[in-house]
Design a protein around this motif. Structure first.
Motif, PDB file in Angstrom:
ATOM      1  N   ILE A 277       7.799 -51.471  -1.127  1.00  0.00           N
ATOM      2  CA  ILE A 277       7.665 -50.250  -0.335  1.00  0.00           C
ATOM      3  C   ILE A 277       8.014 -49.028  -1.180  1.00  0.00           C
ATOM      4  N   ASN A 279       8.109 -48.814  -4.368  1.00  0.00           N
ATOM      5  CA  ASN A 279       7.210 -48.646  -5.509  1.00  0.00           C
ATOM      6  C   ASN A 279       5.841 -48.123  -5.073  1.00  0.00           C
ATOM      7  N   GLY A 280       5.681 -47.979  -3.764  1.00  0.00           N
ATOM      8  CA  GLY A 280       4.517 -47.248  -3.281  1.00  0.00           C
ATOM      9  C   GLY A 280       3.253 -48.058  -3.182  1.00  0.00           C
ATOM     10  N   ASN A 282       2.294 -49.681  -0.664  1.00  0.00           N
ATOM     11  CA  ASN A 282       1.866 -49.874   0.716  1.00  0.00           C
ATOM     12  C   ASN A 282       1.464 -48.611   1.446  1.00  0.00           C
ATOM     13  N   SER A 283       1.432 -47.538   0.732  1.00  0.00           N
ATOM     14  CA  SER A 283       1.118 -46.310   1.441  1.00  0.00           C
ATOM     15  C   SER A 283      -0.385 -46.111   1.511  1.00  0.00           C
ATOM     16  N   ASN A 284      -0.827 -45.538   2.579  1.00  0.00           N
ATOM     17  CA  ASN A 284      -2.230 -45.158   2.622  1.00  0.00           C
ATOM     18  C   ASN A 284      -2.387 -43.647   2.568  1.00  0.00           C
ATOM     19  N   LEU A 285      -1.339 -42.990   2.138  1.00  0.00           N
ATOM     20  CA  LEU A 285      -1.410 -41.551   1.928  1.00  0.00           C
ATOM     21  C   LEU A 285      -1.779 -41.318   0.468  1.00  0.00           C
ATOM     22  N   ARG A 287      -1.156 -39.354  -2.350  1.00  0.00           N
ATOM     23  CA  ARG A 287      -0.054 -38.422  -2.532  1.00  0.00           C
ATOM     24  C   ARG A 287      -0.348 -37.345  -3.564  1.00  0.00           C
ATOM     25  N   LYS A 294      -1.443 -36.472   7.862  1.00  0.00           N
ATOM     26  CA  LYS A 294      -1.441 -37.804   8.433  1.00  0.00           C
ATOM     27  C   LYS A 294      -0.890 -37.749   9.832  1.00  0.00           C
ATOM     28  N   TYR A 296       0.897 -39.665  12.814  1.00  0.00           N
ATOM     29  CA  TYR A 296       1.617 -40.859  13.253  1.00  0.00           C
ATOM     30  C   TYR A 296       1.566 -40.911  14.763  1.00  0.00           C
TER      31      TYR A 296
END
Lengths: 298, 298
Positions: A277, A279-280, A282-285, A287, A294, A296
């Protein structure tokens, strides 16, 4: 465009520095009741000039409120009373629900864009202001349906200009999420510092404090004047997150007392998922673009 | 001088890198049951050559045991059985009491210098090895009266060469102190990660994790294979420190529930004292010289 920053501490000062670098503001006006902070901010070139509250608010295209959340509660209604009808107002408070409810029925509620730019350090005051503090971080914008779209657009443009992505949430969701991701880690650091100082003399702590302890206890240096009102305003969610955390600690302690190794390994393996998480992966942003937003929703 | 490193992970690999840089060893020999680690360490030039356990131990002037503490318990007696009578042996385990008691009556106990170089990161394996990891950090040397002075002198010289200061403690004191300053912060990070993952979806955590959360939860990435045996060996002191920590969290929670602001401020103000300690204003160790030693007595 004139931007008035009320509160020339770590966050207000850092926003000013980045707004200048981004050429977002033609003039940066600083307001602070602490005259030493005003002097320091002028000396460091953080703002172009200082003003008293009334002048600063009346002249601005944007007012940024960067003061402790208890002070936001008292100042925000006065600011909305005072502004030019075209002025946009935002704040940077770590709590949003009580602040929003305070101005819920204010005739100029639409001028106000409740925001929480999620970044910071354990230091405070204008000397602590640093460039780039908000780069690739998230700014939460709350209850966006209650702000007029022009004000939302301008405030988002401002946060984008200092490198932030925008996430929309209700003020209730923001307070709930932030309790876990930000408020709880601060309390864990305060308690860790107190626990370790309870049991060791300070020379031993200093000499033996390796990187792990330093990073875990770093937030224990944070300002009580800033954090006290945050914990108070967000009491229900902070208490909830503390209770969940204590439950996890008790579980770990039990696994040790019961010599239940498989349980202990399971707890550590689960915590290891934080590696992916953070380490990034899993993001769908996206960046790198400071133009992403985004939603939520629950 | 030939130095054999048993265990080519983060700590063993980092010691090897610094020993090479310091020109302390003429030859660095690597031993690891994980053949991928051996291959990687050779590829990265961390050691000059690999050897099997018997060769590596027999040829060395110094043997450094850098494997998990449960493995130290099984390997250390075999190493003392195998070494040339002049060889010095040290380990880097985070616990010391059980390890020392395991070889208490070994005829070559005097060749062994129990040590705990206090440094690390949350990463593991030879790829994680970094130069300068031990610079200006403390190496605890335990029960020094049980090691022969020549072996103490050589092992201290080795740790000095990679920039460490030496602190003497009994193995019991080391385990007690380390429980609070190192083992507890790791458990708080594991529990924080688990608590936050309990209550938030991983996208929200990643997007919102600001610097504060990242540093506080960083240790949650640590290796269960390394930390499980540490917690187990130091169970009594770890449970004690967890109980003290939980008590402090409960106290904070109570101050919130009771709206006892003065209590909450007192707790935060007390934690703030960590600022001075971590900024190093209270140490009487001259840290820049890598020749200082310090005696902790009770």
């Amino acid at each position: 465009m004139k931007v008035t920053i009320i509160g020339l501490g770590l966050i207000g000062g850092s926003i000013a520095k980045d707004l200048r670098k981004a050429n977002f503001a033609t003039e940066l006006i600083g307001v602070d009741t602490n005259l030493q902070h005003v002097e320091k901010a002028l000396e460091l070139g953080i703002v172009d000039r200082s003003a008293n509250f009334l002048e600063g608010v009346k002249e601005a295209d944007i007012v940024v409120l960067a003061i402790p959340v208890d002070k936001i509660i008292t100042q925000l209604p006065l600011i909305l009373d005072t502004i030019n009808p075209a002025t946009s107002v935002t704040d940077v408070g770590s709590t949003k629900k009580l602040i929003c409810s305070t101005v819920e029925n204010h005739p100029r509620r639409g001028n106000y864009v409740p925001a929480h730019p999620m970044s910071g350090t354990e230091n405070s005051g204008p000397e602590a202001a640093v460039e780039g503090l908000f780069q690739e971080k998230i700014c939460i914008v709350c209850d966006q349906e209650k702000s007029r779209p022009q004000h939302i657009a301008l405030i988002e443009k401002m946060y984008h200009s200092i490198g932030m992505d925008i996430a929309y949430m209700s003020s209730d969701e923001q307070d709930h999420t932030t309790a876990h991701v930000s408020h709880l880690p601060h309390i864990t650091a305060f308690a860790l510092a107190n626990a370790v100082m309870d049991t060791n003399d300070r020379n031993i702590i200093f000499d033996l404090a390796s990187g792990g302890f330093r990073s875990t206890a770093r937030l224990a240096k944070s300002s009580p004047e800033m954090w006290g009102p945050i914990f108070k305003q967000n009491q229900d969610y902070v208490v909830e997150s503390l209770a969940i955390y204590i439950k996890h600690l008790e579980e770990f302690k039990e696994s040790l007392l019961n010599k239940d190794e498989s349980k202990m390994y399971k707890l550590m393996k689960n915590a290891n998922r934080m590696r992916d998480i953070l380490n990034g992966e899993n993001s769908n942003l996206v960046r790198k673009k400071s133009t992403t937003t985004k939603m939520y929703t629950k």
